[in-house]
Structure formats: structure tokens, C-alpha cells
Design a protein around this motif. Structure first.
Motif, short mmCIF file in Angstrom:
data_model
loop_
_atom_site.label_atom_id
_atom_site.label_comp_id
_atom_site.label_asym_id
_atom_site.label_seq_id
_atom_site.Cartn_x
_atom_site.Cartn_y
_atom_site.Cartn_z
N LEU A 28 -17.07 -17.02 17.48
CA LEU A 28 -17.15 -16.83 18.92
C LEU A 28 -18.61 -16.48 19.19
CD1 LEU A 28 -15.50 -16.56 21.56
CD2 LEU A 28 -15.16 -14.15 20.96
N PRO A 29 -19.38 -17.45 19.64
CA PRO A 29 -20.81 -17.20 19.81
C PRO A 29 -21.01 -16.00 20.72
CG PRO A 29 -20.31 -19.51 20.10
CD PRO A 29 -19.00 -18.78 20.07
N SER A 30 -21.89 -15.11 20.32
CA SER A 30 -22.04 -13.88 21.08
C SER A 30 -23.17 -13.95 22.08
CB SER A 30 -22.27 -12.70 20.13
OG SER A 30 -23.46 -12.92 19.42
N GLY A 31 -22.99 -13.16 23.05
CA GLY A 31 -23.77 -12.89 24.24
C GLY A 31 -25.06 -13.57 24.64
N ASN A 42 -16.86 -18.64 26.69
CA ASN A 42 -15.87 -17.99 25.86
C ASN A 42 -15.28 -18.89 24.78
OD1 ASN A 42 -15.46 -15.28 26.10
ND2 ASN A 42 -14.33 -15.45 28.02
N SER A 43 -15.87 -20.05 24.57
CA SER A 43 -15.29 -20.99 23.62
C SER A 43 -15.71 -20.66 22.19
CB SER A 43 -15.73 -22.40 23.97
OG SER A 43 -17.11 -22.54 23.71
N THR A 44 -14.85 -21.01 21.29
CA THR A 44 -15.16 -20.81 19.88
C THR A 44 -15.66 -22.12 19.30
OG1 THR A 44 -12.89 -21.40 19.30
CG2 THR A 44 -13.38 -19.06 19.59
N VAL A 45 -16.35 -22.02 18.16
CA VAL A 45 -16.82 -23.21 17.47
C VAL A 45 -16.22 -23.19 16.08
CG1 VAL A 45 -18.82 -24.61 16.90
CG2 VAL A 45 -18.97 -22.93 18.74
N ASP A 151 -25.72 -12.34 10.54
CA ASP A 151 -26.65 -11.43 9.87
C ASP A 151 -25.92 -10.15 9.50
OD1 ASP A 151 -26.37 -9.95 12.18
OD2 ASP A 151 -28.24 -10.66 13.06
N LYS A 152 -26.68 -9.09 9.25
CA LYS A 152 -26.09 -7.84 8.77
C LYS A 152 -25.05 -7.23 9.71
CE LYS A 152 -27.55 -5.82 5.22
NZ LYS A 152 -26.89 -5.87 3.88
N ARG A 153 -25.08 -7.65 10.95
CA ARG A 153 -24.10 -7.11 11.90
C ARG A 153 -22.67 -7.39 11.46
NH1 ARG A 153 -26.96 -10.17 15.79
NH2 ARG A 153 -25.02 -11.32 16.05
N PHE A 154 -22.48 -8.46 10.68
CA PHE A 154 -21.14 -8.82 10.25
C PHE A 154 -20.74 -8.17 8.94
CE2 PHE A 154 -22.19 -12.20 13.22
CZ PHE A 154 -21.00 -12.35 13.92
N HIS A 155 -21.72 -7.59 8.26
CA HIS A 155 -21.44 -6.98 6.95
C HIS A 155 -20.39 -5.88 7.07
CE1 HIS A 155 -22.06 -5.66 2.87
NE2 HIS A 155 -22.18 -4.42 3.32
N GLY A 156 -19.39 -5.96 6.19
CA GLY A 156 -18.38 -4.90 6.15
C GLY A 156 -17.22 -5.07 7.11
N LEU A 157 -17.25 -6.11 7.93
CA LEU A 157 -16.15 -6.34 8.87
C LEU A 157 -15.07 -7.21 8.21
CD1 LEU A 157 -18.24 -7.20 12.07
CD2 LEU A 157 -17.24 -4.98 11.43
N PRO A 158 -13.82 -7.04 8.61
CA PRO A 158 -12.75 -7.88 8.08
C PRO A 158 -12.81 -9.28 8.69
CG PRO A 158 -11.86 -6.35 9.70
CD PRO A 158 -13.30 -5.98 9.51
N ILE A 159 -12.56 -10.29 7.85
CA ILE A 159 -12.60 -11.68 8.34
C ILE A 159 -11.19 -12.14 8.76
CG2 ILE A 159 -12.21 -12.76 6.07
CD1 ILE A 159 -14.88 -14.25 8.16
N TYR A 160 -10.19 -11.27 8.53
CA TYR A 160 -8.80 -11.66 8.79
C TYR A 160 -8.28 -11.21 10.16
CZ TYR A 160 -8.37 -6.98 6.80
OH TYR A 160 -8.53 -5.65 6.53
N VAL A 161 -9.17 -10.74 11.01
CA VAL A 161 -8.80 -10.46 12.40
C VAL A 161 -9.82 -11.17 13.30
CG1 VAL A 161 -7.78 -8.22 11.88
CG2 VAL A 161 -10.20 -8.36 12.52
N LYS A 162 -9.44 -11.46 14.53
CA LYS A 162 -10.36 -12.16 15.44
C LYS A 162 -11.31 -11.23 16.17
CE LYS A 162 -7.28 -16.07 16.38
NZ LYS A 162 -6.66 -16.91 17.42
#
Length: 211
Positions: A28-31, A42-45, A151-162
Motif C-alpha cells: 500500500l504505497p504510503s503518503g 488508496n490502491s495497492t500494488v 527501508d528500515k521502517r518495515f524492519h520488525g513488523l509482521p508480514i502476515y497482517v495488512k
DNA sequence: CAAGAGATCATCT
DNA sequence: GATGATCTCTTGA
């Protein structure tokens, strides 16, 4: 198409890696796209995963985990389904998903993805962009993170939730005969693990990083 | 086409 | 202080 649950990742790394081929990395491309078409805000790729590498356990000399637990790699020792992003060569982010049971350090590196077809109605929309000056821009671990803005903002987040704007959905089942198994890239230093056929890609796919 | 070098910095020793 | 789960560009056959 359904989101892959944590249990999908909580299996042997070599299996997860191969099963990820043909699945979709959805973002979901951010801001930051204030200037782009508001109708698509609000579209996903959806990018098809076409090439991956497995990093499997403490003994794998190519894996960050082989030198033990450190601040950087500790997430590999945790539960499956977490995003492991690290920075390397002074300029690239690598996207990995932690796999296997807790305390067994392993992960899958996403090496190449196939972009969605160009959007006919809005061919200039950045999210539909697949090439730059004629070159594919998602065929390499460092290139695809740049395109997706990972980038690092995604580090440590679960990939199994939206919730965090990045997840993986099931896709077409790739037959075993269509999966090429070969050696990993850039791990010449890894002793006998250099020769493990732990890189997997979809045979014949045009968006892989190397044959 | 293949081989080699340079970019550039967080992480590890 | 050295290196790297990379990539692009240059050189030269």
C-alpha cells in the motif's frame, strides 16, 4: 487470493522459499504521493515473487546468523513471519521474511518480483511503472526495495497482517518442475555453503535477476 | 560479452 | 579498521 498467515512461514525455510514463488508481495504505497492521481491514493500494488534465496540456520556460513546473535540479526532468531530489513553496501536495503520455528535462525530473501501489468487507464502512474529507460527495475534485492520504498521502517513488523501496508498473498501454484534451484548470489565467502542450491526462481520468467 | 572498480555506510571485530 | 545476501558504469577483447 488470501493473505498468507503466520503458520505459512513457521515451516522449514527451504520449503517456505519455494512456496513463496508465484505469491504476491502487496504494498500500500504510503503518503508521499500528494501529486499523483487522488483516485488511486488508496490502491495497492501487487508484485509477483519470482526469485528468492533461503538462509537456513546457524551453520549456514552465508547467513548473518552464522556468527551468532547480534543486534542486527536477532530478529532471525524470533518467531516466523517478521520482516527483516537490513542495509548493506552503503546504499541498499534487503527485504527478508523470518521463517522457521522460534529460536531457529532462518529467513527468505526476496530477490526479484514481477511488476503488475501497466495500467491502461493511467499509464504514467508511478505505481504501474515497470521499467526505467527500458531496463527492468525490480530484478534484484536492492533494486526492488528501492522501487517499493522499503527501508528500515518495515524492519520488525509482521508480514502476515495488512495493518502495516505490506503483506503477501497466495498466488498461482508453481509446479516443482518449474522451479529452478541454484546457488545463491554474492556468498563466495561461505565455504561449503557457497554451493548450496538455495536460490530459487521461476523457470523462464523474464523478471529474475540472474540465470 | 566479461571482468573490474567504485560508490558509500551500518555493522561487526 | 574491514567488509558486505548490491548495482552501475567503464574498460577491453
Amino acid at each position: 487470493m488470501h493473505i498468507l498467515p503466520q503458520s505459512f512461514y513457521n515451516r522449514p525455510t527451504l520449503k517456505v522459499a519455494q512456496d513463496l514463488l508465484g505469491c504476491f508481495l502487496v504494498i500500500l504505497p504510503s503518503g508521499k504521493s500528494r501529486t499523483t492521481n487522488a483516485a488511486h491514493a488508496n490502491s495497492t500494488v501487487r508484485y509477483k515473487i519470482v526469485e528468492v534465496e533461503a538462509y537456513d540456520g546457524l551453520n549456514d556460513l552465508a547467513s548473518h546468523a552464522s556468527r551468532g546473535r547480534t543486534e542486527r540479526n536477532k530478529i532471525m532468531f524470533g518467531p516466523a513471519g517478521m520482516i527483516y530489513v537490513y542495509f548493506t553496501y552503503g546504499m541498499y536495503y534487503m527485504l527478508n521474511i523470518v521463517t522457521g520455528v522460534k529460536d531457529y535462525p532462518a529467513a527468505v530473501l526476496i530477490r526479484a518480483v514481477e511488476p503488475p501489468p501497466p495500467l491502461v487507464t493511467s499509464p504514467r502512474l508511478r505505481s504501474g511503472q515497470t521499467r526505467e529507460r527500458g531496463a527492468i527495475i525490480t530484478n534484484g534485492p536492492g533494486k526492488l526495495t528501492k522501487v517499493l520504498g522499503i527501508d528500515k521502517r518495515f524492519h520488525g513488523l509482521p508480514i502476515y497482517v495488512k495493518r502495516h501496508g505490506l503483506w503477501i498473498e497466495s498466488g498461482e501454484r508453481i509446479k516443482p518442475s518449474q522451479i529452478k534451484k541454484t546457488t545463491r548470489i554474492g556468498v563466495d565467502y561461505a565455504g561449503k555453503y557457497r554451493d548450496k542450491n538455495w536460490r530459487f526462481y521461476i523457470r523462464g520468467n523474464q523478471f529474475i535477476s540472474r540465470k
